[in-house]
Each structure stands twice: as structure tokens, then as C-alpha cells.
Design an enzyme around this catalytic site. Structure first.
Site, PDB file in Angstrom:
ATOM      1  N   ASP A 146       0.880  -1.312   0.123  1.00 29.24           N
ATOM      2  CA  ASP A 146       0.324  -0.184   0.167  1.00 29.24           C
ATOM      3  C   ASP A 146       0.751   1.233  -0.034  1.00 29.24           C
ATOM      4  OD1 ASP A 146      -2.307   1.392   0.129  1.00 29.24           O
ATOM      5  OD2 ASP A 146      -1.960   1.908   2.470  1.00 29.24           O
ATOM      6  N   GLU A 159      -1.580  -1.406  -5.823  1.00 27.71           N
ATOM      7  CA  GLU A 159      -2.518  -0.246  -6.136  1.00 27.71           C
ATOM      8  C   GLU A 159      -2.043   0.150  -7.614  1.00 27.71           C
ATOM      9  OE1 GLU A 159      -5.569   1.015  -2.850  1.00 27.71           O
ATOM     10  OE2 GLU A 159      -2.890   1.309  -3.305  1.00 27.71           O
ATOM     11  N   CYS A 161     -14.229  -8.448   8.588  1.00 29.75           N
ATOM     12  CA  CYS A 161     -15.032  -9.071   8.497  1.00 29.75           C
ATOM     13  C   CYS A 161     -15.422  -8.484   7.142  1.00 29.75           C
ATOM     14  CB  CYS A 161     -15.865  -8.462   9.338  1.00 29.75           C
ATOM     15  SG  CYS A 161     -16.414  -6.399   9.156  1.00 29.75           S
ATOM     16  N   CYS A 204     -13.412  -0.217  11.949  1.00 25.54           N
ATOM     17  CA  CYS A 204     -14.709  -0.948  11.665  1.00 25.54           C
ATOM     18  C   CYS A 204     -15.683  -0.899  12.192  1.00 25.54           C
ATOM     19  CB  CYS A 204     -14.610  -2.556  11.335  1.00 25.54           C
ATOM     20  SG  CYS A 204     -16.156  -3.159  10.547  1.00 25.54           S
ATOM     21  N   CYS A 241     -17.746  -4.358  13.116  1.00 29.68           N
ATOM     22  CA  CYS A 241     -17.029  -5.511  14.400  1.00 29.68           C
ATOM     23  C   CYS A 241     -15.737  -4.748  14.558  1.00 29.68           C
ATOM     24  CB  CYS A 241     -16.553  -6.618  13.386  1.00 29.68           C
ATOM     25  SG  CYS A 241     -14.417  -6.038  12.256  1.00 29.68           S
ATOM     26  N   ASP A 293      -3.015   2.067   6.963  1.00 30.46           N
ATOM     27  CA  ASP A 293      -1.906   1.969   6.118  1.00 30.46           C
ATOM     28  C   ASP A 293      -1.321   0.260   5.667  1.00 30.46           C
ATOM     29  OD1 ASP A 293      -1.964   4.822   5.169  1.00 30.46           O
ATOM     30  OD2 ASP A 293      -0.307   4.675   6.146  1.00 30.46           O
TER      31      ASP A 293
HETATM   32 ZN   LIG Z   1     -14.699  -5.343  10.911  1.00 32.04          ZN
END
Ligand SMILES: [Zn+2]
Length: 439
Positions: A231, A330, A381, A397, A400, A407
Site C-alpha cells: 500500500d 494498486e 470482516c 470498523c 466489528c 495503511d
Molecule cells: Zn470489520
């Protein structure tokens, strides 16, 4: 496996004050060193011969093999030759040791023939190649051009000839295969070993017979299915990790920015000075004094080039260490949410190109993926939401509660096989779930 590549050299020698030394002067010194190499070889052969005669007589008389240390007070002919020659000659002592060791090894292959009278003891001629210990060779890469710095003199020799450090040469790279070999040596994929510097009489030029060793084992040990996700981050320029692995590769960066600032500060102070000498009192003062300032852009570009080489090399080393046969990155084309000013300044494309070419050299496959949503997706997740990023550096997140450096989380996503397809599916699923919730 050891191979040799032959490269002609052009002298680029500077003295302590930074003035160029004429190549004819350099030739004189190198020819003198050739003579000294001959002297070292002949002296070593002489010592070997004397020692062999002495020891065979000794065995005949006493039935016992003599120990060098008991008789002469030294433990080996090689050691004694070095000791006697080191003070006398101007040769770099590691190179000298390589030369004398070579003579000792050779001696054992022909000494029996000499005893049988089938050949005579060799006498070395004056145009001896100069032996180079592996540590005496340093490759330099500047402005798309390879140079080499050779340590040929011992310290006292430097003082005598007024040299700055080592002998610098521009390398005449004729073809792509030579260029590839040099790149691999420079990147540490091949290892430079003891080599030779010769004078090519026909072309009146010095020639480096550069020996390098390589091991194909590493490449076959890499697992094509093991992916390193790379990344180009915001808080760090480069972060890479293998999916599911807490360990990560991280470049903190800031070096280029720091270098730019220091160079620009110097430039400003130089321009200040030119104001005071540009009034005609000091001839062409202004024109002359602004000239070096114009090279500053060049300097920054060169520094960035070197730095990107360093970063990409370190990344490939990490991939090899982890046994990754594939790197995923990427594909950043044109303007995306990620290609802000910071990334442009970093010349991400340059870094990416260097990573790709070094990966190819190391036998690592490069796969490009679409950059969309890799920074918003939870690598634990799979939940995608822009609010998963409370700030640039942090990932949390919403679904979750998985928390990590943003990064690192992105590199985890990028390291998943077929992540583009997975993200498309997840987006579809999330959309339809959202519609159900609305109803
Ligand atoms: Zn998650």
C-alpha cells in the site's frame, strides 16, 4: 554459480579539492600498481619455492614435516608474503592478500611438474591484472548511469597521490544484458565477488572483469500463491503485509521532504548573496552565482531516485524473506482519491516502476488491482464504509470494531487474491441489505 561480465571504464578521478585528474595521470598510477602486483606475485612464488625445497630436505633428513612457525617464525607462506609486501607496496592490503592467495593456490597445482622438470617456476610479467577484493568494489548509480569506485591503494597510498577516496570510473554499459547484470548486483540480487582490473592494450582503456555470484534457489523457494500486499499510504509512504500476518514492512519516509527543505534553504541563502554582488562591481557575478542554484532541482530528483531505489530494494528483500512469489499493488492511474499532492511529490509512479523491475529481477510476479475501497474495507470482516476511517492514520470498523493503522489495514486488503471481485460482490450485498433495511 560465479560468472564474469567485462566492462570498459572511463576515468572520472577527482583530487581532494574536487578537481578532475587527467586520465593519463591515473594511468601512470595504475601501471605502477600493475608492476607492484607483479613484484608481489614473484616474491610469493620465491617464498613458496624456498619453503618447499627447505621442507622436502628437512623431511628427507629427519623424517618429520617441519612447521613453518618453528623454522621461520611465521605460520604460513601466504601470511609471510603479505607481511613482507604490505609495508613495501602501495597496494590495498585486501587486494594484495587476494593476489598472494591466488599465487599460493596456483603453486600447488603445478609444483609437482616443476619437481619432475616438466616446467619451470613461473615468472610474472609486468602487465599483471590488478586483483580486487570484493570489498574493494563499490557500484554507484547516478542519473541513469553506473559508476564504480575501486579501492586500489592503502591509506598511505591515498596520501601520496592526493586522492579523495578510491578510483572512480564511469562504466561503459554497451548492452541491456550488461545493464541488467549491474542492476542485479546493485540491488543485491547478485553478489559481487573478487574481480580483476586489466589494461586493454588494443583500446588503450581499463577493463573491469567483474565477477558475480548468484543462487537460483531463492527464486524457486518463493510461493506464487503467497501474496504481499503493498500500500502506498498516507501516513507512511510504503506499508506492506501478508494477509493474516501481524508483521509488516513499513517505510516512514520524510527523507525526501527533509532533503528538499535543506537544499531549498541553501538556495535561498545563495540567492540572497547574489543580490549583493549583482550590481556590476564583481564582473559577471550574478550569472555565475545563480548557476549552481539551478542544479538544485536536479539534486532533489537524484536524491529521490536514489531513495526510491533504496525503498524498493528493501521491499523486495522483505518479500523474499517472507517467501512471497507475488506482489499486489494498486494501479494508480491519473487522478484517484489517493493521488493527492503528497503522492505526486513522492513520484509514486517512479517508486512503483522500480518495485516492478526489481520484483521481476527476483522472480516475483506483480499483480495490479483496482484501488477502489481498499482503504475503506475492513480486512477482518469485509465491511466497507468511508466512516471506517475516523482519521487519515486510523482504521476502526463500524461493524466489528476491528482497529488498526489505516495503511496496514489497506495493505491487508490489497494482499488478498482477487480482491477486486470480492469488493464488487461485497458492495452489491451491502447495497441490497441497505435497501431491505429501508423497507
Ligand atoms: Zn470489520
Amino acid at each position: 554459480m560465479v560468472k564474469v561480465v567485462k566492462i570498459h571504464l572511463i576515468s572520472e578521478q577527482f583530487d581532494k579539492a574536487g578537481n578532475r585528474i587527467d586520465y593519463k595521470e591515473v594511468n601512470k598510477i595504475l601501471w605502477e600498481l600493475q608492476k607492484q602486483t607483479r613484484e608481489a606475485k614473484n616474491k610469493t612464488v620465491q617464498l613458496l619455492w624456498e619453503w618447499n625445497n627447505f621442507s622436502s630436505d628437512y623431511v628427507k633428513a629427519s623424517g618429520i614435516y617441519p612447521k613453518a612457525k618453528d623454522i621461520f617464525g611465521y605460520s604460513s607462506v601466504h601470511g609471510q608474503a603479505n607481511k613482507e609486501l604490505r609495508t613495501k607496496l602501495a597496494l590495498n592490503s585486501s587486494n594484495l592478500s587476494t593476489t598472494t592467495m591466488d599465487v599460493c593456490k596456483n603453486f600447488n597445482t603445478y609444483k609437482k611438474e616443476v619437481w619432475k622438470g616438466k616446467r619451470s617456476v613461473p615468472s610474472y610479467k609486468s602487465d599483471q591484472p590488478l586483483d580486487l577484493h570484493k570489498d574493494s568494489i563499490k557500484l554507484i548509480y547516478e542519473n541513469n548511469q553506473f559508476y564504480v569506485r575501486l579501492a586500489l591503494l592503502k591509506k598511505a597510498g591515498f596520501a601520496k597521490y592526493g586522492f579523495k577516496d578510491g578510483f572512480r570510473f564511469k562504466m561503459q554499459v554497451k548492452d541491456n544484458s550488461t545493464k541488467t547484470i549491474l542492476e542485479r548486483c546493485f540491488d543485491g540480487i547478485y553478489t559481487i565477488v573478487a574481480s580483476k582490473l586489466l589494461y586493454d592494450q588494443k583500446k588503450n582503456r581499463w577493463k573491469l572483469n567483474l565477477s558475480y555470484s548468484f543462487d537460483n534457489k531463492n527464486i524457486s523457494e518463493l510461493d506464487k500463491e503467497k501474496i504481499l500486499g503493498v500500500d502506498v499510504g498516507v501516513s507512511y509512504p510504503l506499508v506492506a503485509s501478508v494477509f493474516g500476518d501481524r508483521d509488516r514492512f513499513k517505510i516512514k519516509g520524510g527523507e525526501i521532504e527533509k532533503f528538499r527543505k535543506s537544499v531549498e534553504a541553501r538556495r535561498r541563502s545563495m540567492l540572497e548573496q547574489t543580490k549583493y554582488c549583482g550590481d556590476g562591481r564583481i564582473g559577471h557575478g550574478r550569472k555565475k552565482r545563480t548557476e549552481p542554484a539551478l542544479n538544485i532541482g536536479d539534486k532533489i530528483a537524484r536524491f529521490r531516485d536514489t531513495t526510491n531505489h533504496k525503498y524498493s530494494r528493501a521491499l523486495i528483500e522483505y518479500a523474499v524473506k517472507k517467501g512471497c512469489g507475488t506482489i499486489q499493488m494498486e494501479k494508480l492511474t491519473g487522478i484517484t482519491s489517493k493521488s493527492d499532492r503528497f503522492l505526486k511529490d513522492w513520484t509514486y509512479y517512479d517508486l512503483q516502476t522500480k518495485i516492478e523491475s526489481k520484483a521481476n529481477e527476483a522472480g516475483i510476479k506483480v499483480v495490479y488491482i483496482a484501488p477502489e475501497y481498499t482503504s475503506q474495507r475492513c480486512s477482518k470482516c469485509g465491511y466497507i464504509h468511508k466512516d471506517n476511517r475516523p482519521n487519515q492514520a486510523k482504521f476502526r470498523c463500524l461493524k466489528c470494531d476491528f482497529e488498526s493503522n489505516a495503511d496496514y489495514n489497506a495493505s491487508q486488503n490489497i494482499g488478498i487474491k482477487n480482491i477486486d471481485k470480492t469488493i464488487k460482490k461485497e458492495r452489491k450485498k451491502q447495497k441490497s441489505e441497505a435497501q431491505v433495511n429501508e423497507k
